[in-house]
Design a protein around this motif. Structure first.
Motif, short mmCIF file in Angstrom:
data_model
loop_
_atom_site.label_atom_id
_atom_site.label_comp_id
_atom_site.label_asym_id
_atom_site.label_seq_id
_atom_site.Cartn_x
_atom_site.Cartn_y
_atom_site.Cartn_z
N ARG A 1 0.83 -1.21 0.05
CA ARG A 1 -0.01 0.00 0.04
C ARG A 1 0.92 1.15 0.03
NH1 ARG A 1 -4.08 -0.33 4.85
NH2 ARG A 1 -4.46 1.71 4.00
N ASP B 1 -1.97 7.73 7.65
CA ASP B 1 -1.67 6.68 7.47
C ASP B 1 0.06 6.28 7.59
OD1 ASP B 1 -4.18 5.79 6.95
OD2 ASP B 1 -3.82 6.30 4.55
N GLY C 1 -7.99 4.25 -1.48
CA GLY C 1 -8.28 2.80 -1.77
C GLY C 1 -6.74 2.22 -2.18
N ARG D 1 -5.21 -0.09 -0.41
CA ARG D 1 -5.44 -1.49 -0.10
C ARG D 1 -6.03 -2.07 -1.46
NH1 ARG D 1 -5.98 -3.81 4.69
NH2 ARG D 1 -6.85 -1.71 5.50
N GLN E 1 -19.02 2.27 6.36
CA GLN E 1 -17.67 1.64 6.05
C GLN E 1 -17.66 0.38 7.21
OE1 GLN E 1 -14.15 4.09 6.48
NE2 GLN E 1 -13.02 2.74 5.28
N ARG F 1 -15.52 -1.71 2.18
CA ARG F 1 -14.19 -2.08 3.14
C ARG F 1 -13.33 -0.63 3.06
NH1 ARG F 1 -11.99 -4.05 7.67
NH2 ARG F 1 -9.76 -4.27 7.50
N ASP F 2 -13.10 -0.09 1.80
CA ASP F 2 -12.30 1.04 1.86
C ASP F 2 -12.88 1.64 0.67
OD1 ASP F 2 -9.56 -0.22 2.90
OD2 ASP F 2 -10.09 -1.92 1.79
#
Length: 338
Positions: A34, A66, A94, A96, A167, A190-191
């Motif tokens: 990522r 992040d 996104g 991931r 989410q 999810r993302d």
């Protein structure tokens, strides 16, 4: 605050910035890293910005939350000539999804008049509420069950027909429980909450309401598009770790105050999005789905969306020549467009 009006040529140059981020990230799609995806997209975006005639300041970047590569808050972008603008970026929303080569990864950016975009400061997460203009007056801080019944009444539909995007995170379980308690559908993802938020804000979108705690950068980015689409958005700061809560308290920031759309985006701006991997389910927004970056014999093709003040949505395909064949404008600028 003066309105921001960008020429078509300047819009194309700015759209080239998200295109450059998508192109730079593409060699790492499916590689499982990522941060490498983010780092490549940041480098591509920064290089492309250096050619764009704007006097821009990064108000919101993604990497700090992040601990990933980032465009720094306060960083100046553009040539320094041209319109004075705030810039909110997420080089890849996104990461991931891109790292795992799954649909939905996008390079995204918003541009608005200087001083108009919300600076979340040390808070990396916002509790968000997004819906269409038909729901004016509904509140993030009202009981969720009451909100769902009122929304159904406004839309002249049964509450069980509502589709609510949330989410898939433990922090959002209370919202999931409330939605299911009235028989409405939870649309779990999810993302990446940018695309679900566009659907929630658009009067013909496939989502009736987006709820839940997600990234603050995406929240500010989304606010520009929500404003353009005539939607409703509210948010409140929602620090998720002891360190983040400490920073929030030290800065004297409220975690109870509800931020209105005008707090998040105080003036009309432009929203730019380029697909890194395939983006599906956009037909309700009046555009075809976006394929991810595609290799051609002469280079690569990117497909993007531009949302302008007043709700205009433009889908655009751009062909980028290989470096050896590129025009003098450089790899960040499309050679041709559809």
């Amino acid at each position: 605050m003066l309105p921001l009006t960008l020429t078509d040529d300047l819009l194309q140059q700015i759209l080239g910035v998200t295109g450059a981020a998508a192109l730079a990230a593409t060699p790492l799609v499916g590689a499982g890293d990522r941060n490498a995806v983010d780092g490549a997209a940041v480098a591509g975006m920064r290089q492309a910005f250096s050619r764009v005639p704007i006097d821009g300041v990064i108000v919101v970047g993604e990497g700090e939350k992040d601990e990933a590569p980032l465009l720094h808050t306060g960083e100046r972008v553009g040539t320094g000539a041209g319109p004075r603008v705030d810039v909110a970026v997420d080089p890849v929303d996104g990461t991931r999804l891109a790292a795992e080569n799954r649909p939905g990864a996008i390079a995204v950016m918003s541009v608005a008049p200087r001083g108009s975009l919300f600076d979340p400061g040390p808070v990396f997460y916002l509790d968000k509420f997004v819906t269409s203009g038909a729901a004016a007056g509904l509140r993030l801080d009202a009981p969720t069950v009451d909100t769902l019944h009122e929304l159904a009444a406004r839309l002249d539909r049964s509450v069980t027909s509502l589709r609510v995007a949330i989410q898939d995170r433990p922090r959002n379980q209370a919202y999931v429980d409330a939605v299911r308690s009235v028989g409405a559908s939870v649309v779990s993802f999810r993302d990446g909450d940018v695309i679900p938020a566009l659907h929630a804000a658009h009067p013909r979108g496939s989502i009736d309401l987006l709820l839940g705690i997600g990234g603050a950068p995406e929240g500010v980015l989304t606010a520009v598009a929500v404003r353009a689409l005539g939607g409703i958005m509210q948010a409140r700061r929602s620090p998720q770790t002891p360190a983040e809560r400490g920073r929030t308290h030290a800065a004297g920031l409220s975690t109870v105050e509800v931020l209105e759309l005008a707090d998040l985006a105080a003036a009309d701006g432009y929203f730019f999005l380029t697909a890194v991997t395939d983006v599906e389910g956009l037909r309700e927004l009046g555009v075809d789905d976006l394929p991810g970056v595609r290799r051609l014999a002469t280079g690569s093709e990117t497909v993007s969306l531009l949302v302008s003040p007043g709700g205009g949505i433009r889908r655009q395909a751009d062909v980028h020549k290989r470096a050896a064949d590129a025009d003098p404008a450089g790899p960040g600028r499309p050679a041709t467009r559809e």
